[in-house]
Write a protein that holds these residues in place. Structure first.
Motif, PDB file in Angstrom:
ATOM      1  N   GLN A  89      -2.024 -13.080 -32.404  1.00 46.51           N
ATOM      2  CA  GLN A  89      -1.095 -12.329 -31.561  1.00 46.51           C
ATOM      3  C   GLN A  89      -1.659 -12.247 -30.147  1.00 46.51           C
ATOM      4  O   GLN A  89      -2.834 -11.990 -29.942  1.00 46.51           O
ATOM      5  CB  GLN A  89      -0.895 -10.927 -32.125  1.00 46.51           C
ATOM      6  CG  GLN A  89       0.145 -10.125 -31.366  1.00 46.51           C
ATOM      7  CD  GLN A  89       0.546  -8.864 -32.112  1.00 46.51           C
ATOM      8  OE1 GLN A  89       0.228  -8.705 -33.283  1.00 46.51           O
ATOM      9  NE2 GLN A  89       1.233  -7.981 -31.431  1.00 46.51           N
ATOM     10  N   VAL A  90      -0.770 -12.485 -29.189  1.00 45.77           N
ATOM     11  CA  VAL A  90      -1.179 -12.471 -27.793  1.00 45.77           C
ATOM     12  C   VAL A  90      -1.446 -11.047 -27.331  1.00 45.77           C
ATOM     13  O   VAL A  90      -0.687 -10.126 -27.641  1.00 45.77           O
ATOM     14  CB  VAL A  90      -0.085 -13.108 -26.915  1.00 45.77           C
ATOM     15  CG1 VAL A  90      -0.422 -12.935 -25.440  1.00 45.77           C
ATOM     16  CG2 VAL A  90       0.088 -14.569 -27.266  1.00 45.77           C
ATOM     17  N   GLN A  91      -2.529 -10.887 -26.581  1.00 45.29           N
ATOM     18  CA  GLN A  91      -2.819  -9.606 -25.933  1.00 45.29           C
ATOM     19  C   GLN A  91      -2.959  -9.835 -24.441  1.00 45.29           C
ATOM     20  O   GLN A  91      -3.574 -10.817 -24.006  1.00 45.29           O
ATOM     21  CB  GLN A  91      -4.101  -8.997 -26.495  1.00 45.29           C
ATOM     22  CG  GLN A  91      -3.958  -8.448 -27.900  1.00 45.29           C
ATOM     23  CD  GLN A  91      -5.153  -7.634 -28.334  1.00 45.29           C
ATOM     24  OE1 GLN A  91      -6.282  -7.968 -28.008  1.00 45.29           O
ATOM     25  NE2 GLN A  91      -4.905  -6.565 -29.064  1.00 45.29           N
TER      26      GLN A  91
ATOM     27  N   GLN B 270       8.119 -12.168 -24.516  1.00 44.87           N
ATOM     28  CA  GLN B 270       7.568 -11.920 -25.847  1.00 44.87           C
ATOM     29  C   GLN B 270       6.455 -10.890 -25.820  1.00 44.87           C
ATOM     30  O   GLN B 270       6.326 -10.080 -26.735  1.00 44.87           O
ATOM     31  CB  GLN B 270       6.997 -13.229 -26.432  1.00 44.87           C
ATOM     32  CG  GLN B 270       8.018 -14.264 -26.806  1.00 44.87           C
ATOM     33  CD  GLN B 270       7.357 -15.591 -27.181  1.00 44.87           C
ATOM     34  OE1 GLN B 270       6.372 -16.002 -26.584  1.00 44.87           O
ATOM     35  NE2 GLN B 270       7.929 -16.270 -28.167  1.00 44.87           N
ATOM     36  N   ALA B 271       5.598 -10.965 -24.818  1.00 44.43           N
ATOM     37  CA  ALA B 271       4.392 -10.147 -24.798  1.00 44.43           C
ATOM     38  C   ALA B 271       4.331  -9.318 -23.516  1.00 44.43           C
ATOM     39  O   ALA B 271       4.699  -9.802 -22.439  1.00 44.43           O
ATOM     40  CB  ALA B 271       3.155 -11.033 -24.884  1.00 44.43           C
ATOM     41  N   TRP B 272       3.861  -8.089 -23.670  1.00 43.01           N
ATOM     42  CA  TRP B 272       3.745  -7.145 -22.549  1.00 43.01           C
ATOM     43  C   TRP B 272       2.346  -6.538 -22.528  1.00 43.01           C
ATOM     44  O   TRP B 272       1.782  -6.228 -23.589  1.00 43.01           O
ATOM     45  CB  TRP B 272       4.750  -5.997 -22.708  1.00 43.01           C
ATOM     46  CG  TRP B 272       6.171  -6.397 -22.571  1.00 43.01           C
ATOM     47  CD1 TRP B 272       6.950  -7.004 -23.525  1.00 43.01           C
ATOM     48  CD2 TRP B 272       7.013  -6.201 -21.430  1.00 43.01           C
ATOM     49  NE1 TRP B 272       8.218  -7.206 -23.025  1.00 43.01           N
ATOM     50  CE2 TRP B 272       8.283  -6.713 -21.757  1.00 43.01           C
ATOM     51  CE3 TRP B 272       6.818  -5.638 -20.167  1.00 43.01           C
ATOM     52  CZ2 TRP B 272       9.358  -6.688 -20.855  1.00 43.01           C
ATOM     53  CZ3 TRP B 272       7.882  -5.601 -19.275  1.00 43.01           C
ATOM     54  CH2 TRP B 272       9.137  -6.130 -19.618  1.00 43.01           C
TER      55      TRP B 272
ATOM     56  N   VAL C  62       5.089   1.126 -11.991  1.00 40.79           N
ATOM     57  CA  VAL C  62       4.169   0.617 -13.008  1.00 40.79           C
ATOM     58  C   VAL C  62       4.410  -0.887 -13.114  1.00 40.79           C
ATOM     59  O   VAL C  62       5.559  -1.317 -13.306  1.00 40.79           O
ATOM     60  CB  VAL C  62       4.378   1.304 -14.358  1.00 40.79           C
ATOM     61  CG1 VAL C  62       3.451   0.700 -15.406  1.00 40.79           C
ATOM     62  CG2 VAL C  62       4.136   2.811 -14.233  1.00 40.79           C
ATOM     63  N   TYR C  63       3.367  -1.649 -12.984  1.00 37.69           N
ATOM     64  CA  TYR C  63       3.453  -3.110 -13.046  1.00 37.69           C
ATOM     65  C   TYR C  63       2.958  -3.580 -14.406  1.00 37.69           C
ATOM     66  O   TYR C  63       1.869  -3.197 -14.861  1.00 37.69           O
ATOM     67  CB  TYR C  63       2.628  -3.736 -11.921  1.00 37.69           C
ATOM     68  CG  TYR C  63       3.299  -3.630 -10.576  1.00 37.69           C
ATOM     69  CD1 TYR C  63       3.393  -2.400  -9.923  1.00 37.69           C
ATOM     70  CD2 TYR C  63       3.867  -4.745  -9.964  1.00 37.69           C
ATOM     71  CE1 TYR C  63       4.034  -2.284  -8.705  1.00 37.69           C
ATOM     72  CE2 TYR C  63       4.505  -4.639  -8.739  1.00 37.69           C
ATOM     73  CZ  TYR C  63       4.588  -3.405  -8.116  1.00 37.69           C
ATOM     74  OH  TYR C  63       5.231  -3.298  -6.897  1.00 37.69           O
ATOM     75  N   TYR C  64       3.780  -4.413 -15.034  1.00 36.70           N
ATOM     76  CA  TYR C  64       3.482  -4.925 -16.369  1.00 36.70           C
ATOM     77  C   TYR C  64       3.263  -6.432 -16.309  1.00 36.70           C
ATOM     78  O   TYR C  64       4.092  -7.165 -15.762  1.00 36.70           O
ATOM     79  CB  TYR C  64       4.638  -4.647 -17.328  1.00 36.70           C
ATOM     80  CG  TYR C  64       4.916  -3.181 -17.561  1.00 36.70           C
ATOM     81  CD1 TYR C  64       5.817  -2.486 -16.765  1.00 36.70           C
ATOM     82  CD2 TYR C  64       4.285  -2.489 -18.596  1.00 36.70           C
ATOM     83  CE1 TYR C  64       6.079  -1.144 -16.980  1.00 36.70           C
ATOM     84  CE2 TYR C  64       4.545  -1.150 -18.822  1.00 36.70           C
ATOM     85  CZ  TYR C  64       5.443  -0.482 -18.000  1.00 36.70           C
ATOM     86  OH  TYR C  64       5.708   0.848 -18.227  1.00 36.70           O
ATOM     87  N   CYS C  65       2.183  -6.875 -16.917  1.00 31.85           N
ATOM     88  CA  CYS C  65       1.974  -8.304 -17.118  1.00 31.85           C
ATOM     89  C   CYS C  65       2.797  -8.744 -18.325  1.00 31.85           C
ATOM     90  O   CYS C  65       2.882  -8.014 -19.320  1.00 31.85           O
ATOM     91  CB  CYS C  65       0.491  -8.550 -17.372  1.00 31.85           C
ATOM     92  SG  CYS C  65       0.059 -10.273 -17.697  1.00 31.85           S
ATOM     93  N   VAL C  66       3.399  -9.914 -18.217  1.00 28.67           N
ATOM     94  CA  VAL C  66       4.215 -10.435 -19.314  1.00 28.67           C
ATOM     95  C   VAL C  66       3.861 -11.883 -19.584  1.00 28.67           C
ATOM     96  O   VAL C  66       3.358 -12.589 -18.710  1.00 28.67           O
ATOM     97  CB  VAL C  66       5.720 -10.318 -19.005  1.00 28.67           C
ATOM     98  CG1 VAL C  66       6.143  -8.858 -18.924  1.00 28.67           C
ATOM     99  CG2 VAL C  66       6.076 -11.052 -17.726  1.00 28.67           C
ATOM    100  N   GLY C  67       4.126 -12.316 -20.818  1.00 32.88           N
ATOM    101  CA  GLY C  67       3.863 -13.697 -21.201  1.00 32.88           C
ATOM    102  C   GLY C  67       4.875 -14.179 -22.216  1.00 32.88           C
ATOM    103  O   GLY C  67       5.437 -13.388 -22.977  1.00 32.88           O
TER     104      GLY C  67
END
Length: 120
Positions: free
Chosen positions: A1-3, A108-110, A90-95
């Motif tokens: 699972q991506v983190q 998919q990933a936050w 709030v800034y969120y990294c996503v992938g």
């Protein structure tokens, strides 16, 4: 699972700069950044494909923000210059591994989010 693990948020005066970083575990992904300001919906800010072939910027940040990545470190960056109070969020990294379209609509990933506050 991506983190996804972000760092680099904080308090800055208007006109200043900050750089956000996001380290990813797992497979290569198209990556980017969303943000959510108080009372507003989350919106995509910038993104970059895993092969550097595509980038995206929201109109509100074009010319001020730069997204980049280091695939050797599996890390994406967001260099934010000429910050404005309206950038407070709030800034969120996503992938996402399905392409830039899904990345910019429903990633998919936050990451957990990092707060950026720009004072006037």
């Amino acid at each position: 699972q991506v983190q996804l693990v972000e760092s680099g948020g904080g308090l800055v005066q208007a006109g200043g700069s900050l750089r956000l970083s996001c380290a990813a575990s797992g497979r290569p992904l198209d990556m980017g950044w969303f943000r959510q300001a108080p009372g507003k919906v989350r919106e995509p800010v910038a993104a970059i494909s895993w092969n550097f072939g595509s980038t995206y910027y929201a109109d509100s940040v074009k010319g001020r923000f730069t997204v980049s990545r280091d695939n050797a470190k599996n890390t994406v960056y967001l260099q934010m210059n000429s910050l404005e109070p309206e950038d407070t969020a709030v800034y969120y990294c996503v992938g996402d591994n399905r392409g830039m379209g899904p990345l910019l609509s429903l990633p998919q990933a936050w990451g957990q989010g990092t707060l950026v506050t720009v004072s006037s």
